[in-house]
Design an enzyme around this catalytic site. Structure first.
Site, PDB file in Angstrom:
ATOM      1  N   HIS A   1       0.820  -1.217   0.000  1.00 61.95           N
ATOM      2  CA  HIS A   1       0.000   0.000   0.000  1.00 61.95           C
ATOM      3  C   HIS A   1       0.850   1.260   0.000  1.00 61.95           C
ATOM      4  O   HIS A   1       0.340   2.348   0.264  1.00 61.95           O
ATOM      5  CB  HIS A   1      -0.931   0.009   1.226  1.00 61.95           C
ATOM      6  CG  HIS A   1      -2.012  -1.028   1.133  1.00 61.95           C
ATOM      7  ND1 HIS A   1      -2.761  -1.406   2.214  1.00 61.95           N
ATOM      8  CD2 HIS A   1      -2.463  -1.772   0.092  1.00 61.95           C
ATOM      9  CE1 HIS A   1      -3.634  -2.335   1.840  1.00 61.95           C
ATOM     10  NE2 HIS A   1      -3.465  -2.575   0.562  1.00 61.95           N
TER      11      HIS A   1
ATOM     12  N   CYS B   1       8.598  19.064  -7.884  1.00 61.58           N
ATOM     13  CA  CYS B   1       9.318  17.815  -8.154  1.00 61.58           C
ATOM     14  C   CYS B   1      10.757  18.153  -8.540  1.00 61.58           C
ATOM     15  O   CYS B   1      10.989  18.939  -9.470  1.00 61.58           O
ATOM     16  CB  CYS B   1       8.655  17.062  -9.311  1.00 61.58           C
ATOM     17  SG  CYS B   1       9.605  15.628  -9.852  1.00 61.58           S
TER      18      CYS B   1
ATOM     19  N   GLU C   1      -8.058 -10.445  18.468  1.00 58.42           N
ATOM     20  CA  GLU C   1      -9.313 -11.188  18.669  1.00 58.42           C
ATOM     21  C   GLU C   1      -9.768 -11.750  17.327  1.00 58.42           C
ATOM     22  O   GLU C   1      -9.261 -11.346  16.281  1.00 58.42           O
ATOM     23  CB  GLU C   1     -10.388 -10.225  19.208  1.00 58.42           C
ATOM     24  CG  GLU C   1     -10.585  -8.995  18.333  1.00 58.42           C
ATOM     25  CD  GLU C   1     -11.321  -7.863  19.060  1.00 58.42           C
ATOM     26  OE1 GLU C   1     -11.663  -8.038  20.236  1.00 58.42           O
ATOM     27  OE2 GLU C   1     -11.530  -6.812  18.430  1.00 58.42           O
TER      28      GLU C   1
ATOM     29  N   ALA D   1      -0.021  -8.241  19.669  1.00 66.47           N
ATOM     30  CA  ALA D   1       1.056  -8.731  18.786  1.00 66.47           C
ATOM     31  C   ALA D   1       2.416  -8.670  19.479  1.00 66.47           C
ATOM     32  O   ALA D   1       3.262  -9.539  19.271  1.00 66.47           O
ATOM     33  CB  ALA D   1       1.082  -7.900  17.504  1.00 66.47           C
TER      34      ALA D   1
HETATM   35  C1  BV8 Z   1      -7.977  -2.432  -5.687  1.00 67.18           C
HETATM   36  C2  BV8 Z   1      -2.969   3.130   2.197  1.00 67.18           C
HETATM   37  C3  BV8 Z   1      -8.197  -3.048  -7.959  1.00 67.18           C
HETATM   38  C4  BV8 Z   1      -3.535   4.491   2.402  1.00 67.18           C
HETATM   39  C5  BV8 Z   1      -4.863   1.571   2.203  1.00 67.18           C
HETATM   40  C6  BV8 Z   1     -14.898   0.096  -4.950  1.00 67.18           C
HETATM   41  C7  BV8 Z   1     -14.026   0.750  -5.812  1.00 67.18           C
HETATM   42  C8  BV8 Z   1     -12.703   0.350  -5.948  1.00 67.18           C
HETATM   43  C9  BV8 Z   1     -12.221  -0.685  -5.185  1.00 67.18           C
HETATM   44  C10 BV8 Z   1     -13.076  -1.298  -4.311  1.00 67.18           C
HETATM   45  C11 BV8 Z   1     -14.401  -0.947  -4.188  1.00 67.18           C
HETATM   46  N1  BV8 Z   1     -14.977  -1.749  -3.248  1.00 67.18           N
HETATM   47  C12 BV8 Z   1     -14.065  -2.601  -2.761  1.00 67.18           C
HETATM   48  C13 BV8 Z   1     -12.924  -2.331  -3.395  1.00 67.18           C
HETATM   49  C14 BV8 Z   1     -11.683  -2.945  -3.197  1.00 67.18           C
HETATM   50  C15 BV8 Z   1     -10.959  -2.081  -2.158  1.00 67.18           C
HETATM   51  C16 BV8 Z   1     -11.403  -2.597  -0.812  1.00 67.18           C
HETATM   52  O1  BV8 Z   1     -10.987  -3.672  -0.437  1.00 67.18           O
HETATM   53  N2  BV8 Z   1     -12.242  -1.827  -0.105  1.00 67.18           N
HETATM   54  C17 BV8 Z   1     -12.694  -2.275   1.192  1.00 67.18           C
HETATM   55  C18 BV8 Z   1     -12.970  -1.066   2.080  1.00 67.18           C
HETATM   56  C19 BV8 Z   1     -13.946  -3.133   0.991  1.00 67.18           C
HETATM   57  N3  BV8 Z   1      -9.560  -2.239  -2.368  1.00 67.18           N
HETATM   58  C20 BV8 Z   1      -8.907  -1.357  -3.134  1.00 67.18           C
HETATM   59  O2  BV8 Z   1      -9.379  -0.338  -3.592  1.00 67.18           O
HETATM   60  C21 BV8 Z   1      -7.469  -1.734  -3.416  1.00 67.18           C
HETATM   61  N4  BV8 Z   1      -7.265  -1.687  -4.825  1.00 67.18           N
HETATM   62  O3  BV8 Z   1      -8.867  -3.171  -5.353  1.00 67.18           O
HETATM   63  O4  BV8 Z   1      -7.565  -2.227  -6.990  1.00 67.18           O
HETATM   64  C22 BV8 Z   1      -7.270  -4.151  -8.313  1.00 67.18           C
HETATM   65  C23 BV8 Z   1      -6.906  -5.085  -7.330  1.00 67.18           C
HETATM   66  C24 BV8 Z   1      -6.069  -6.119  -7.717  1.00 67.18           C
HETATM   67  C25 BV8 Z   1      -5.601  -6.199  -9.007  1.00 67.18           C
HETATM   68  C26 BV8 Z   1      -5.968  -5.258  -9.964  1.00 67.18           C
HETATM   69  C27 BV8 Z   1      -6.811  -4.219  -9.609  1.00 67.18           C
HETATM   70  C28 BV8 Z   1      -6.514  -0.766  -2.756  1.00 67.18           C
HETATM   71  C29 BV8 Z   1      -6.675  -0.818  -1.246  1.00 67.18           C
HETATM   72  C30 BV8 Z   1      -5.555  -0.022  -0.578  1.00 67.18           C
HETATM   73  C31 BV8 Z   1      -6.129   1.158   0.167  1.00 67.18           C
HETATM   74  N5  BV8 Z   1      -5.077   1.799   0.952  1.00 67.18           N
HETATM   75  N6  BV8 Z   1      -3.843   2.142   2.848  1.00 67.18           N
HETATM   76  C32 BV8 Z   1      -3.474   4.911   3.845  1.00 67.18           C
HETATM   77  O5  BV8 Z   1      -2.898   4.223   4.690  1.00 67.18           O
HETATM   78  O6  BV8 Z   1      -4.019   5.995   4.106  1.00 67.18           O
HETATM   79  S1  BV8 Z   1      -5.831   0.407   2.987  1.00 67.18           S
HETATM   80  C33 BV8 Z   1      -6.036   0.657   4.679  1.00 67.18           C
HETATM   81  O7  BV8 Z   1      -6.608  -0.579   5.178  1.00 67.18           O
HETATM   82  C34 BV8 Z   1      -4.788   0.755   5.501  1.00 67.18           C
HETATM   83  O8  BV8 Z   1      -3.636   0.749   4.735  1.00 67.18           O
HETATM   84  C35 BV8 Z   1      -4.798  -0.539   6.337  1.00 67.18           C
HETATM   85  O9  BV8 Z   1      -3.560  -1.024   6.571  1.00 67.18           O
HETATM   86  C36 BV8 Z   1      -5.513  -1.399   5.440  1.00 67.18           C
HETATM   87  C37 BV8 Z   1      -5.970  -2.715   5.964  1.00 67.18           C
HETATM   88  O10 BV8 Z   1      -6.499  -2.539   7.248  1.00 67.18           O
HETATM   89  P1  BV8 Z   1      -5.814  -3.279   8.476  1.00 67.18           P
HETATM   90  O11 BV8 Z   1      -4.348  -3.136   8.384  1.00 67.18           O
HETATM   91  O12 BV8 Z   1      -6.358  -4.627   8.588  1.00 67.18           O
HETATM   92  O13 BV8 Z   1      -6.268  -2.324   9.650  1.00 67.18           O
HETATM   93  P2  BV8 Z   1      -7.675  -2.377  10.410  1.00 67.18           P
HETATM   94  O14 BV8 Z   1      -7.756  -1.156  11.251  1.00 67.18           O
HETATM   95  O15 BV8 Z   1      -8.758  -2.669   9.438  1.00 67.18           O
HETATM   96  O16 BV8 Z   1      -7.552  -3.652  11.369  1.00 67.18           O
HETATM   97  C38 BV8 Z   1      -6.626  -3.623  12.444  1.00 67.18           C
HETATM   98  C39 BV8 Z   1      -6.504  -5.042  12.939  1.00 67.18           C
HETATM   99  O17 BV8 Z   1      -5.488  -5.102  13.932  1.00 67.18           O
HETATM  100  C40 BV8 Z   1      -7.759  -5.584  13.585  1.00 67.18           C
HETATM  101  O18 BV8 Z   1      -7.981  -6.908  13.157  1.00 67.18           O
HETATM  102  C41 BV8 Z   1      -7.433  -5.566  15.093  1.00 67.18           C
HETATM  103  O19 BV8 Z   1      -8.099  -6.610  15.783  1.00 67.18           O
HETATM  104  C42 BV8 Z   1      -5.966  -5.817  15.076  1.00 67.18           C
HETATM  105  N7  BV8 Z   1      -5.226  -5.260  16.223  1.00 67.18           N
HETATM  106  C43 BV8 Z   1      -5.402  -4.061  16.809  1.00 67.18           C
HETATM  107  N8  BV8 Z   1      -4.507  -3.929  17.810  1.00 67.18           N
HETATM  108  C44 BV8 Z   1      -3.751  -5.041  17.825  1.00 67.18           C
HETATM  109  C45 BV8 Z   1      -4.214  -5.894  16.822  1.00 67.18           C
HETATM  110  N9  BV8 Z   1      -3.669  -7.114  16.591  1.00 67.18           N
HETATM  111  C46 BV8 Z   1      -2.645  -7.483  17.378  1.00 67.18           C
HETATM  112  N10 BV8 Z   1      -2.135  -6.709  18.360  1.00 67.18           N
HETATM  113  C47 BV8 Z   1      -2.666  -5.498  18.617  1.00 67.18           C
HETATM  114  N11 BV8 Z   1      -2.162  -4.741  19.615  1.00 67.18           N
END
Ligand code: BV8
Length: 256
Positions: free
Chosen positions: A126, A153, A222, A238
């Site tokens: 990402h 740039c 969890e 973690a």
């Molecule tokens: C794509 C960078 C096509 C920016 C991020 C409509 C239009 C277009 C696309 C889509 C659409 N609908 C769906 C999609 C696909 C979309 C998508 O998945 N959307 C979701 C919302 C449904 N994906 C995309 O758009 C991707 N591109 O699809 O392109 C394609 C694909 C393949 C091939 C060709 C073409 C691009 C997605 C990238 C977006 N950018 N980040 C920024 O950071 O600002 S994503 C964003 O979510 C963050 O980067 C984050 O890292 C990422 C994932 O989230 P997590 O890391 O899991 O974080 P989260 O908070 O969700 O969870 C935290 C976890 O940690 C929890 O489980 C929690 O329990 C746990 N935790 C907390 N504390 C602890 C812990 N575990 C252990 N110890 C602890 N202490």
């Protein structure tokens, strides 16, 4: 010979298979104990701001100053002295250093804490918060200060075309061929600290499960909605469960 040393994962509750290649996927949970916000937990980033307004190319072209401000704040926060790698990052660096086979670390995170913990090879699917990219000439360069609509740039000398080098929603993640190539070689897939909400990363476990030989492990605070896809799970912070997991993998758990 690597294979004889790799052998089996000692003491893991799993019908262990010979392991040579480990693919690891990390998410925001790995950096949470370092002081960086997660996205979808209670109080997470996307619960405070709307990702459609800040993390899409449309948002950037609609209001670049607002998007720059969002990423400038996060870039500055990441560089504050209290933000340091935690034992989870350090454990993964140790694994990549000491594992006799291959460890491929793929992260969804845009912070540099894996690198600062000593992990030499990180695939930032990402992007990276401490880099900028020129939309005019494609240059990618380190960028520690604020970006703005008048940032210039250094290569093409165009103004206002520099953006954060992160992958927004709707944009294709980076290094996908390299990631899927590693998944095809994996004997063990470990998902750490991710909600499994964002694709294509969330689809990696399903992708490897079609390969019967790949063991899939989830480490999280969890259970998540996709936890049923994993052969085994371990729950807890973690910074606690990951060092213990790495010790087991490296066979350092004292006998008895
Ligand atoms: C794509 C960078 C096509 C920016 C991020 C409509 C239009 C277009 C696309 C889509 C659409 N609908 C769906 C999609 C696909 C979309 C998508 O998945 N959307 C979701 C919302 C449904 N994906 C995309 O758009 C991707 N591109 O699809 O392109 C394609 C694909 C393949 C091939 C060709 C073409 C691009 C997605 C990238 C977006 N950018 N980040 C920024 O950071 O600002 S994503 C964003 O979510 C963050 O980067 C984050 O890292 C990422 C994932 O989230 P997590 O890391 O899991 O974080 P989260 O908070 O969700 O969870 C935290 C976890 O940690 C929890 O489980 C929690 O329990 C746990 N935790 C907390 N504390 C602890 C812990 N575990 C252990 N110890 C602890 N202490």
């Amino acid at each position: 010979m690597i294979w004889s040393r790799i052998g089996r994962i000692a003491d893991l509750p799993t019908n262990v298979l010979p392991i040579t290649t480990i693919v690891i996927l990390t998410g925001a949970g790995v950096s949470q104990e370092s002081g960086l916000d997660t996205f979808r937990d209670r109080g997470g980033v996307w619960s405070r701001v709307n990702l459609e307004d800040l993390a899409t190319p449309q948002a950037f072209h609609r209001d670049p100053a607002q998007v720059h401000a969002f990423y400038n704040d996060r870039r500055a926060r990441l560089q504050q002295p209290d933000i340091q790698p935690n034992p989870a990052h350090l454990a993964l660096a140790r694994l990549q250093r000491d594992w006799p086979g291959e460890v491929v670390l793929v992260t969804q995170n845009v912070d540099d804490l894996h690198e600062r913990a000593g992990t030499p090879r990180v695939i930032h699917m990402h992007g990276e918060l401490l880099k900028a990219r020129c939309e005019q000439c494609g240059l990618i360069l380190p960028w520690l200060g604020p970006l703005s609509v008048v940032s210039k740039c250094p290569a093409c000398r165009d103004y206002g075309r520099l953006r954060p080098h992160v992958v927004w929603f709707g944009e294709v993640p980076l290094e996908l061929p390299r990631i899927y190539d590693a998944l095809a070689r994996a004997d063990l897939f470990v998902s750490i600290g991710t909600s499994g909400s964002v694709y294509p990363a969330a689809g990696f476990v399903g992708h490897v499960r079609s390969e019967a030989k790949v063991r899939c492990v989830e480490l999280n605070l969890e259970p998540q909605s996709g936890s049923g896809q994993f052969d085994e799970s371990d729950y807890g912070p973690a910074s606690l469960i990951l060092p213990a997991f790495v010790d087991r993998l490296l066979g350092r758990v004292p006998p008895g």
